[in-house]
Scaffold this motif. Structure first.
Motif, PDB file in Angstrom:
ATOM      1  N   GLN A   1      31.791  37.007  27.064  1.00 63.70           N
ATOM      2  CA  GLN A   1      32.481  36.458  28.224  1.00 63.70           C
ATOM      3  C   GLN A   1      33.960  36.800  28.070  1.00 63.70           C
ATOM      4  OE1 GLN A   1      30.991  34.733  30.758  1.00 63.70           O
ATOM      5  NE2 GLN A   1      28.965  34.912  29.821  1.00 63.70           N
TER       6      GLN A   1
ATOM      7  N   GLU B   1      38.037  37.103  29.596  1.00 67.93           N
ATOM      8  CA  GLU B   1      39.088  36.699  30.525  1.00 67.93           C
ATOM      9  C   GLU B   1      40.402  37.305  30.053  1.00 67.93           C
ATOM     10  OE1 GLU B   1      40.311  32.326  28.787  1.00 67.93           O
ATOM     11  OE2 GLU B   1      38.544  32.464  30.085  1.00 67.93           O
TER      12      GLU B   1
ATOM     13  N   LYS C   1      44.710  38.645  31.396  1.00 63.56           N
ATOM     14  CA  LYS C   1      45.808  38.706  32.344  1.00 63.56           C
ATOM     15  C   LYS C   1      46.750  39.806  31.890  1.00 63.56           C
ATOM     16  CE  LYS C   1      49.363  35.864  34.592  1.00 63.56           C
ATOM     17  NZ  LYS C   1      49.978  34.494  34.687  1.00 63.56           N
TER      18      LYS C   1
ATOM     19  N   GLN D   1      44.497  39.277  37.089  1.00 66.01           N
ATOM     20  CA  GLN D   1      43.677  38.429  36.242  1.00 66.01           C
ATOM     21  C   GLN D   1      42.225  38.872  36.347  1.00 66.01           C
ATOM     22  OE1 GLN D   1      44.939  34.498  37.832  1.00 66.01           O
ATOM     23  NE2 GLN D   1      45.631  34.069  35.762  1.00 66.01           N
TER      24      GLN D   1
ATOM     25  N   THR E   1      38.176  37.964  35.001  1.00 65.75           N
ATOM     26  CA  THR E   1      37.184  37.127  34.333  1.00 65.75           C
ATOM     27  C   THR E   1      35.815  37.748  34.553  1.00 65.75           C
ATOM     28  OG1 THR E   1      36.913  35.722  36.296  1.00 65.75           O
ATOM     29  CG2 THR E   1      38.518  35.006  34.638  1.00 65.75           C
TER      30      THR E   1
ATOM     31  N   SER F   1      31.729  38.993  32.504  1.00 71.01           N
ATOM     32  CA  SER F   1      30.854  39.116  31.339  1.00 71.01           C
ATOM     33  C   SER F   1      30.277  40.522  31.282  1.00 71.01           C
ATOM     34  CB  SER F   1      29.713  38.093  31.412  1.00 71.01           C
ATOM     35  OG  SER F   1      28.916  38.316  32.573  1.00 71.01           O
TER      36      SER F   1
ATOM     37  N   PHE G   1      32.486  41.235  36.999  1.00 66.74           N
ATOM     38  CA  PHE G   1      33.871  40.854  36.799  1.00 66.74           C
ATOM     39  C   PHE G   1      34.505  40.460  38.129  1.00 66.74           C
ATOM     40  CE2 PHE G   1      32.917  43.629  33.256  1.00 66.74           C
ATOM     41  CZ  PHE G   1      33.499  42.962  32.180  1.00 66.74           C
ATOM     42  N   THR G   2      35.394  39.482  38.092  1.00 64.62           N
ATOM     43  CA  THR G   2      36.226  39.108  39.233  1.00 64.62           C
ATOM     44  C   THR G   2      37.660  39.487  38.913  1.00 64.62           C
ATOM     45  OG1 THR G   2      34.778  37.269  39.860  1.00 64.62           O
ATOM     46  CG2 THR G   2      37.039  37.228  40.689  1.00 64.62           C
TER      47      THR G   2
END
Length: 323
Positions: free
Chosen positions: A49, A51, A53, A62, A64, A66, A76-77
């Motif tokens: 996972q 995350e 920036k 940014q 986030t 997996s 991913f976002t």
């Protein structure tokens, strides 16, 4: 023996992002990277996972999501704010056949899904929305853009890269736009080059007609284009002197620029010339071998003298006055 690391952190790093599935290629270097990976499975299959920036020039991003090494799949976002446009120009150029884009900055939120295809090639699907500031489109052989806009908004249904590429857009919004529409001496509109099969504006091959396929083989579907607080400059070069006028305070909607929709529907209203109110509705066939169209509209209080290029061409007299 399986091995799992609860958390891995990295700071003050950099990462280079390259995407060669579009032209021009996307190449950007993100700096001041802060990255954290949770539940990192090292053995026997890598998964994590993630995350993070980072900074790209004056913008921030940014991420986030997996990733699983066993299936080579991930989600991913990506949320970006005030990112420079130029490194990502290839994505917008993908939407058009013969125009080049430019702009100041991009912001928005995109969701990326990676999944290998049966052929083994990487498949990428993108959804989400973004907006661009101070955007422009121009044809490669022309110095001045035919379209500028203070803000461009795009709502994506899906963009798919891989063996069956597709661009499916719910809506493109133009705010504060300036569009130049030119009817050339041969009677063709300059904008037909956007859906022509090549940069010369030739008709699409029969096997691609009505499939809405651009020269890269990508199916492009646009369900709605909306315009607000915009202007349209109109020049007709089939008459001498050229007819030249402007439509201001334009709002309108263009629907069904998509596969299987043989007709695109248009509705708009604005102010023609100095003070004439104009409303127009109708349809045209942008992807047929020969463009057909039918429009109905009303014009109120339009001064007739600007129509002298047509009056002298067809009735050999000039208009002195009247509405």
């Amino acid at each position: 023996m399986p091995l799992t690391i609860e958390r891995i952190e990295a700071e003050n790093g950099a990462i280079e992002f390259i995407d060669q599935t579009v032209n021009p290629h996307v190449n950007s270097l993100f700096q001041d990277l802060r990255l954290a990976a949770n539940d990192v499975h090292v053995l026997s299959n890598f998964a994590a996972q993630i995350e993070g920036k980072a900074r790209l020039q004056k913008g921030t991003v940014q991420v986030t999501g997996s990733f699983s090494g066993r299936s080579s799949a991930g989600q991913f976002t990506i949320a970006g704010e005030s990112l420079p446009f130029e490194p990502f120009r290839g994505y917008l150029d993908q939407l058009f056949r013969s125009a080049n884009s430019s702009g100041e900055s991009l912001s928005g939120t995109l969701k990326l899904a990676f999944k290998p295809e049966k052929s083994g090639a990487a498949g990428v699907e993108i959804t989400g929305n973004f907006r661009g500031e101070d955007m422009a489109l121009r044809f490669p052989d022309q110095q001045n853009p035919f379209l500028t806009t203070q803000r461009l908004g795009v709502d994506l249904r899906t963009i798919r890269f891989g063996s069956n590429p597709r661009v499916d857009i719910d809506e493109i919004q133009f705010t504060g736009a300036n569009l130049s529409v030119v009817r050339n001496k041969d009677g063709r509109l300059n904008l037909t080059r956007l859906w022509a099969a090549d940069e010369q504006g030739n008709s699409a091959p029969a096997e691609k007609e009505n499939k809405n396929v651009n020269e890269t083989g990508t199916i492009v579907a646009i369900r709605l284009i909306s315009v607000d607080k915009s202007n349209i400059g109109i020049v007709d070069r089939t008459v001498s002197p050229n007819y030249d006028t402007k439509l201001t305070e334009v709002s309108g909607r263009l629907t069904d620029l998509r596969p299987k929709a043989r007709r695109a529907e248009l509705k708009l209203q604005g102010v023609l010339g100095e003070s004439a109110n104009l409303s127009l509705s109708g349809w045209f066939t942008p992807y047929s071998k020969e463009t057909n169209m039918q429009f109905e509209g009303t014009v109120r209080s339009y001064g007739l003298p600007p129509l002298n290029p047509y009056a002298t061409e067809y009735v050999s007299h000039r208009i002195q006055g009247g509405q």
